[in-house]
Design an enzyme around this catalytic site. Sequence first.
Site, PDB file in Angstrom:
ATOM      1  N   ARG A  63     -12.979   1.003  -4.364  1.00 19.89           N
ATOM      2  CA  ARG A  63     -11.528   1.169  -4.169  1.00 19.89           C
ATOM      3  C   ARG A  63     -11.048   2.619  -4.361  1.00 19.89           C
ATOM      4  O   ARG A  63     -10.116   3.065  -3.725  1.00 19.89           O
ATOM      5  CB  ARG A  63     -10.829   0.261  -5.199  1.00 19.89           C
ATOM      6  CG  ARG A  63      -9.338   0.436  -5.368  1.00 19.89           C
ATOM      7  CD  ARG A  63      -8.842  -0.556  -6.416  1.00 19.89           C
ATOM      8  NE  ARG A  63      -7.503  -0.269  -6.891  1.00 19.89           N
ATOM      9  CZ  ARG A  63      -6.399  -0.850  -6.435  1.00 19.89           C
ATOM     10  NH1 ARG A  63      -6.477  -1.720  -5.455  1.00 19.89           N
ATOM     11  NH2 ARG A  63      -5.220  -0.560  -6.938  1.00 19.89           N
ATOM     12  N   ASN A  76      -3.748   5.514  -6.040  1.00 19.23           N
ATOM     13  CA  ASN A  76      -2.412   4.916  -6.130  1.00 19.23           C
ATOM     14  C   ASN A  76      -1.952   4.688  -7.573  1.00 19.23           C
ATOM     15  O   ASN A  76      -1.029   3.916  -7.830  1.00 19.23           O
ATOM     16  CB  ASN A  76      -2.354   3.605  -5.343  1.00 19.23           C
ATOM     17  CG  ASN A  76      -1.043   3.481  -4.582  1.00 19.23           C
ATOM     18  OD1 ASN A  76      -0.450   4.496  -4.200  1.00 19.23           O
ATOM     19  ND2 ASN A  76      -0.586   2.254  -4.376  1.00 19.23           N
ATOM     20  N   HIS A 116      -1.668  -0.513   3.223  1.00 16.61           N
ATOM     21  CA  HIS A 116      -2.700  -1.054   2.332  1.00 16.61           C
ATOM     22  C   HIS A 116      -3.073  -2.457   2.802  1.00 16.61           C
ATOM     23  O   HIS A 116      -2.551  -2.975   3.783  1.00 16.61           O
ATOM     24  CB  HIS A 116      -2.154  -1.164   0.899  1.00 16.61           C
ATOM     25  CG  HIS A 116      -2.019   0.135   0.183  1.00 16.61           C
ATOM     26  ND1 HIS A 116      -2.816   0.486  -0.878  1.00 16.61           N
ATOM     27  CD2 HIS A 116      -1.156   1.176   0.355  1.00 16.61           C
ATOM     28  CE1 HIS A 116      -2.459   1.673  -1.334  1.00 16.61           C
ATOM     29  NE2 HIS A 116      -1.442   2.123  -0.603  1.00 16.61           N
ATOM     30  N   GLU A 143       1.460  -4.057   2.877  1.00 13.59           N
ATOM     31  CA  GLU A 143       0.179  -4.713   2.573  1.00 13.59           C
ATOM     32  C   GLU A 143      -0.104  -5.675   3.718  1.00 13.59           C
ATOM     33  O   GLU A 143       0.568  -6.696   3.865  1.00 13.59           O
ATOM     34  CB  GLU A 143       0.278  -5.511   1.267  1.00 13.59           C
ATOM     35  CG  GLU A 143       0.573  -4.674   0.038  1.00 13.59           C
ATOM     36  CD  GLU A 143      -0.671  -4.127  -0.646  1.00 13.59           C
ATOM     37  OE1 GLU A 143      -1.795  -4.319  -0.142  1.00 13.59           O
ATOM     38  OE2 GLU A 143      -0.507  -3.501  -1.700  1.00 13.59           O
TER      39      GLU A 143
HETATM   40  O1  0X9 Z   1      -1.919  -1.971  -6.552  1.00 18.56           O
HETATM   41  C1  0X9 Z   1      -1.697  -1.206  -5.608  1.00 18.56           C
HETATM   42  O2  0X9 Z   1      -1.916  -0.008  -5.640  1.00 18.56           O
HETATM   43  C2  0X9 Z   1      -1.107  -1.795  -4.305  1.00 18.56           C
HETATM   44  N1  0X9 Z   1      -1.752  -3.034  -3.998  1.00 18.56           N
HETATM   45  S1  0X9 Z   1      -3.327  -3.052  -3.505  1.00 18.56           S
HETATM   46  O3  0X9 Z   1      -3.756  -4.441  -3.431  1.00 18.56           O
HETATM   47  N2  0X9 Z   1      -3.427  -2.466  -2.033  1.00 18.56           N
HETATM   48  O4  0X9 Z   1      -4.108  -2.276  -4.403  1.00 18.56           O
HETATM   49  C3  0X9 Z   1       0.379  -2.003  -4.461  1.00 18.56           C
HETATM   50  C4  0X9 Z   1       1.136  -0.754  -4.781  1.00 18.56           C
HETATM   51  C5  0X9 Z   1       2.616  -0.930  -4.813  1.00 18.56           C
HETATM   52  N3  0X9 Z   1       3.312   0.264  -5.210  1.00 18.56           N
HETATM   53  C6  0X9 Z   1       3.441   0.630  -6.497  1.00 18.56           C
HETATM   54  N4  0X9 Z   1       3.096  -0.099  -7.492  1.00 18.56           N
HETATM   55  N5  0X9 Z   1       3.993   1.809  -6.720  1.00 18.56           N
HETATM   56 ZN    ZN Z   2      -4.343  -0.748  -1.616  1.00 28.08          ZN
END
Ligand code: 0X9
Ligand code: ZN
Length: 415
Positions: free
Chosen positions: A234, A250, A303, A378
């Site tokens: 990831r 992220n 995402h 997403e």
């Molecule tokens: O967890 C994340 O980074 C995102 N989901 S994922 O399943 N693609 O990993 C959501 C991120 C949403 N945005 C924030 N939390 N700022």
């Molecule tokens: Zn993601």
Amino acid sequence: MEVKIFLSLLASCCLAVVNAELEGSKIFDVTPSNVFQQQILEKLAQSGIYDFFLLPRALNITSRVMVNPKDQLDFDRVLTKNSINFKIVNEDVSKSINLERSQQNIMSRAINRGISFRSFERFEKINAYLEELAARFPDRVKVTLIGKTYEGRLMKTITISNGDKRANKKVIWVDGGIHAREWIAPAAALYVINQLVENFAANKDLLATYDWVVLPVANPDGYEYTHTTSRMWRKTRKPSGNSCYGTDPNRNFGFHWGELGASNLPCDDTFRGPTAFSEPETQIMRNELLKLNGRAKFYLTIHAYGNYLLYPWGWTSGLPSNVADIDEVARAGAKAIKMATGTRYTVGSSTNVLYEASGGSDDWALGVAGIPISITMELPAGGSGFNPSPQYIDPFVSEAWIGIKAMAQRVISKY
Ligand code: 0X9
Ligand code: ZN
């Protein structure tokens, strides 16, 4: 004949390398039906032992988790002991990944020029496609080298215009692939590029007053690593201490960095990094977005998965002051998709509809770069695993494009 044997030996060797760690791993869908069960799932998610694709977030909402063979007995025991509802949706992840790889191989052998939406493209081929477009459409396309990843890969954006050369037009930014394993995200970003450039006549309204800047692969080292070595990777790939690698990009953006929902443990999948913007890839994104100097009105980051259109904040359950505007844009996207294909998206703030996770690019884009509309899309999951199999790339990315167009139209008419 000999070449064929060599190729099949090569294929079997490399499939094994990519998937050895996933042999016998199962994917569970688990659904808590009371607060106690939900707390147990949250503890399991925090333990760092299991790979939660979808984190537990509320009662009666299913989360999805991959469990290694060595942890399955314990996991099963916890679920049974606490009467937590579960369903095994994938009995052996390595088998589905092998299948995905053989479909990939067949398709990429069939198509050797340009890009296609019938297999997940490798990073070099994606960059080559950007350059090919710049050469074919020099009036409307510009490719910019924006920096190098930790492993030295060249990160490039493509700027798409209608060719009118007006300086300082407003901008829509799209990125994909912040998370390495979410292969459908770079594919969707590529489809945006493909439609705006190669299907210009049909989409010229989207370029009348706006330029689009697209970064199709925001985490190239991680993306390539998922192709060559570890399909479920990831993070980025810079060593981060304790013989662990990578930071969750992220969780690495510098706005409320390191607060809730971001791990401080280097081996965790949601490791926030040692400091905000510790990673070259997030620094590069930050610099590019800041260079736009107020021109960007819409930040869209793609995402997978879960069918969400999420907006700030991800660090608090509070909402931004312009939430009504962002919500209107996101709902326009969800509505367009629902009408076109029937697929449902959940719309809302990250914390309120998904979970708290600070250091996200979307929060930073609004909170620091001042981009008024900031959305994380997403995309849907495929089947029982993480991504759709290659034959579904095309329907998935064209469906996403319907939503992206609708959101862009709303932004363009408002700003
Ligand atoms: O967890 C994340 O980074 C995102 N989901 S994922 O399943 N693609 O990993 C959501 C991120 C949403 N945005 C924030 N939390 N700022
Ligand atoms: Zn993601």
